[in-house]
Design a protein around this motif. Structure first.
Motif, PDB file in Angstrom:
ATOM      1  N   SER A  86       0.836  -1.196   0.000  1.00 35.67           N
ATOM      2  CA  SER A  86       0.000   0.000   0.000  1.00 35.67           C
ATOM      3  C   SER A  86       0.872   1.248   0.000  1.00 35.67           C
ATOM      4  CB  SER A  86      -0.898  -0.009   1.242  1.00 35.67           C
ATOM      5  OG  SER A  86      -1.619   1.190   1.348  1.00 35.67           O
ATOM      6  N   SER A  87       0.370   2.323  -0.606  1.00 38.44           N
ATOM      7  CA  SER A  87       1.071   3.604  -0.553  1.00 38.44           C
ATOM      8  C   SER A  87       0.937   4.198   0.840  1.00 38.44           C
ATOM      9  CB  SER A  87       0.494   4.573  -1.593  1.00 38.44           C
ATOM     10  OG  SER A  87      -0.839   4.907  -1.249  1.00 38.44           O
ATOM     11  N   THR A  88       1.778   5.185   1.146  1.00 43.97           N
ATOM     12  CA  THR A  88       1.785   5.789   2.493  1.00 43.97           C
ATOM     13  C   THR A  88       0.875   7.013   2.590  1.00 43.97           C
ATOM     14  OG1 THR A  88       3.764   7.034   1.869  1.00 43.97           O
ATOM     15  CG2 THR A  88       4.108   4.975   3.063  1.00 43.97           C
ATOM     16  N   THR A  89       0.024   7.229   1.606  1.00 38.76           N
ATOM     17  CA  THR A  89      -0.932   8.338   1.667  1.00 38.76           C
ATOM     18  C   THR A  89      -2.035   8.017   2.668  1.00 38.76           C
ATOM     19  OG1 THR A  89      -2.289   7.377  -0.082  1.00 38.76           O
ATOM     20  CG2 THR A  89      -0.519   8.879  -0.776  1.00 38.76           C
ATOM     21  N   LEU A  90      -2.854   9.034   2.967  1.00 41.58           N
ATOM     22  CA  LEU A  90      -3.990   8.813   3.865  1.00 41.58           C
ATOM     23  C   LEU A  90      -4.913   7.748   3.283  1.00 41.58           C
ATOM     24  CD1 LEU A  90      -5.743   9.520   6.305  1.00 41.58           C
ATOM     25  CD2 LEU A  90      -6.753  11.373   4.957  1.00 41.58           C
ATOM     26  N   GLN A  91      -5.168   7.826   1.966  1.00 45.08           N
ATOM     27  CA  GLN A  91      -6.013   6.815   1.332  1.00 45.08           C
ATOM     28  C   GLN A  91      -5.351   5.443   1.404  1.00 45.08           C
ATOM     29  OE1 GLN A  91      -9.210   7.281   0.131  1.00 45.08           O
ATOM     30  NE2 GLN A  91      -9.132   5.044   0.134  1.00 45.08           N
ATOM     31  N   GLY A  92      -4.027   5.430   1.276  1.00 44.48           N
ATOM     32  CA  GLY A  92      -3.293   4.167   1.381  1.00 44.48           C
ATOM     33  C   GLY A  92      -3.437   3.545   2.757  1.00 44.48           C
ATOM     34  N   ALA A  93      -3.421   4.391   3.791  1.00 44.02           N
ATOM     35  CA  ALA A  93      -3.590   3.902   5.161  1.00 44.02           C
ATOM     36  C   ALA A  93      -4.993   3.330   5.362  1.00 44.02           C
ATOM     37  CB  ALA A  93      -3.332   5.033   6.158  1.00 44.02           C
ATOM     38  N   GLU A  94      -5.994   4.049   4.832  1.00 46.01           N
ATOM     39  CA  GLU A  94      -7.371   3.558   4.932  1.00 46.01           C
ATOM     40  C   GLU A  94      -7.516   2.222   4.201  1.00 46.01           C
ATOM     41  OE1 GLU A  94      -9.881   4.744   6.623  1.00 46.01           O
ATOM     42  OE2 GLU A  94      -8.861   6.527   7.355  1.00 46.01           O
ATOM     43  N   ASN A  95      -6.887   2.131   3.025  1.00 41.84           N
ATOM     44  CA  ASN A  95      -6.963   0.900   2.244  1.00 41.84           C
ATOM     45  C   ASN A  95      -6.287  -0.269   2.954  1.00 41.84           C
ATOM     46  OD1 ASN A  95      -8.422   2.004   0.136  1.00 41.84           O
ATOM     47  ND2 ASN A  95      -6.613   2.548  -1.062  1.00 41.84           N
ATOM     48  N   ALA A  96      -5.176   0.008   3.633  1.00 42.49           N
ATOM     49  CA  ALA A  96      -4.471  -1.053   4.360  1.00 42.49           C
ATOM     50  C   ALA A  96      -5.354  -1.622   5.461  1.00 42.49           C
ATOM     51  CB  ALA A  96      -3.170  -0.512   4.946  1.00 42.49           C
ATOM     52  N   LEU A  97      -6.063  -0.739   6.176  1.00 49.26           N
ATOM     53  CA  LEU A  97      -6.965  -1.202   7.237  1.00 49.26           C
ATOM     54  C   LEU A  97      -8.158  -1.962   6.658  1.00 49.26           C
ATOM     55  CD1 LEU A  97      -6.950   1.856   9.657  1.00 49.26           C
ATOM     56  CD2 LEU A  97      -5.961  -0.391  10.065  1.00 49.26           C
ATOM     57  N   LYS A  98      -8.668  -1.475   5.524  1.00 50.10           N
ATOM     58  CA  LYS A  98      -9.767  -2.184   4.869  1.00 50.10           C
ATOM     59  C   LYS A  98      -9.319  -3.576   4.436  1.00 50.10           C
ATOM     60  CE  LYS A  98     -12.201   1.873   3.054  1.00 50.10           C
ATOM     61  NZ  LYS A  98     -12.465   2.666   1.833  1.00 50.10           N
TER      62      LYS A  98
END
Length: 379
Positions: A86-98
């Motif tokens: 996952s990327s380290t962007t805010l969206q990337g963080a949300e995606n990692a948790l999802k």
């Protein structure tokens, strides 16, 4: 014969460059061999069914069928341990948790965007996680999942309140054997709860934190192994689902009962006394401990210097042994009750196993009973 004993890895990424780079990480690896690659989620599902890999690495952002949607289908049709990139962007963080909500074992943050020319910086982390993920029970991955964030907070809290009420009723009906043995454990003194976890931790934390009542008379400190930028999303998500307040710890935060403080990625979490209170100190200067910053050992060691609070230390699912050395320090320097998550519910029984092997753990508990075990030792 040697190859047959290796775990089989499928690499999924829409970039041919990234597929080659990740595959090269495992050339000569004695534990893992790459048996194939896939260019998107649809291709991955086909390859999983034909190649029967033991573990998959998969990019989140891909055309046709992205990593999150592919993961949902994989866990339904052909379940297998998956490590997401996952990327380290805010969206990337949300995606990692999802992704972990949908059954991924863990994730690795790409250092610089979709095509990371400097991916070698996370080679060691990725290889380590793949080697361990190959042996994770798929059954546990399917059972363990976040509550869906689409559910309203009020309905979740009502459900949690009933769970807490049931748990506390059971506690009041049962006098803890441990407490009757421990003449030096006074439930009326000040308490602090210390929680350490790693692989599988976000799901385990929800199971525990969401069941703690708002009236809890202790602050809670949490170390979850995650890179910088991801712990804020985790704390916000847990705060949505919990009666207590959950926040990413900030330097200078004064400890308050009923608040859980999650150590930010890239910072050790320590404590210092300020008058009658204690404040959080975030340290980026002390090197990572066994590859981890934040480190459970560092948090435990800092808390061991506090003499006017008893501690409830909890070690949950995760690779490695972080927390076991710190537990020894805690036990040597005050009143401590130690709880370890059981092997039965751990995604990875590494950290709890190391803690149990110190022979300093008071209780070994399934994850769905840890909140109840914590409350038993508090005022």
């Amino acid at each position: 014969m040697e190859l047959s004993s290796k775990s089989k890895l499928l690499v999924v990424d829409d970039s041919a460059f990234m597929r080659k780079l990740i595959s090269d990480f495992f050339v000569g690896n004695p534990k893992v061999e790459v048996v194939g690659t896939a260019r998107n989620g649809k291709d991955a599902i086909k390859k999983i069914q034909s190649l029967k890999p033991d573990v998959v690495t998969m990019d989140v952002e891909m055309p046709e069928l992205n990593g999150l949607d592919a993961l949902k289908e994989i866990m339904t049709v052909s379940p297998v341990p998956v490590i997401m990139l996952s990327s380290t962007t805010l969206q990337g963080a949300e995606n990692a948790l999802k992704a972990m909500e949908n059954g991924a074992v863990d994730f690795v943050a790409k250092p610089s965007g979709t095509i990371s020319l400097d991916l070698h910086r996370i080679k060691e982390e990725l290889v380590h996680k793949v080697e361990h993920a190959a042996h994770v029970s798929v059954t546990k991955l399917k059972k363990a999942s976040f509550a869906p964030v689409s559910v309203s907070k009020s309905s979740l809290l009502n459900e949690n309140r009933q769970l807490i009420k049931n748990s506390l009723t059971q506690v009041t009906q049962t006098v803890s054997k441990e407490l009757t043995k421990r003449k030096d454990w006074n439930q009326l003194t000040k308490k602090i709860v210390l929680i350490g976890t790693s692989t599988g931790g976000p799901r385990a934390l929800q199971e525990v934190i969401a069941k703690l009542p708002s009236r809890i008379k202790a602050p809670i400190l949490i170390v979850q192994h995650m890179p910088a930028g991801f712990t804020k999303s985790l704390s916000d998500r847990l705060n949505q689902l919990s009666q207590i307040k959950v926040k990413e710890a900030q330097h200078g935060d004064l400890l308050q009962n009923g608040v859980a403080y999650i150590a930010p990625g890239g910072h050790h979490l320590k404590l210092e006394k300020r008058g009658a209170s204690y404040e959080i100190v975030l340290d980026q200067t002390e090197p990572p401990r066994a590859g981890h910053r934040p480190s459970v050992d560092v948090m435990f060691e800092s808390a061991s210097k506090i003499k006017d609070m008893d501690k409830v230390a909890v070690i949950m699912t995760g690779m490695g042994s972080d927390g076991s050395k710190g537990l020894m320090q805690l036990k040597e320097n005050g009143n401590v009750m130690a709880i370890a998550e059981s092997e039965k519910t751990c995604i990875v029984y590494g950290m709890p196993k190391a803690a149990v092997e110190t022979q300093l753990v008071n209780e070994i508990v399934d994850v769905d009973n840890i909140a109840e075990a914590i409350m038993k030792y508090l005022p």
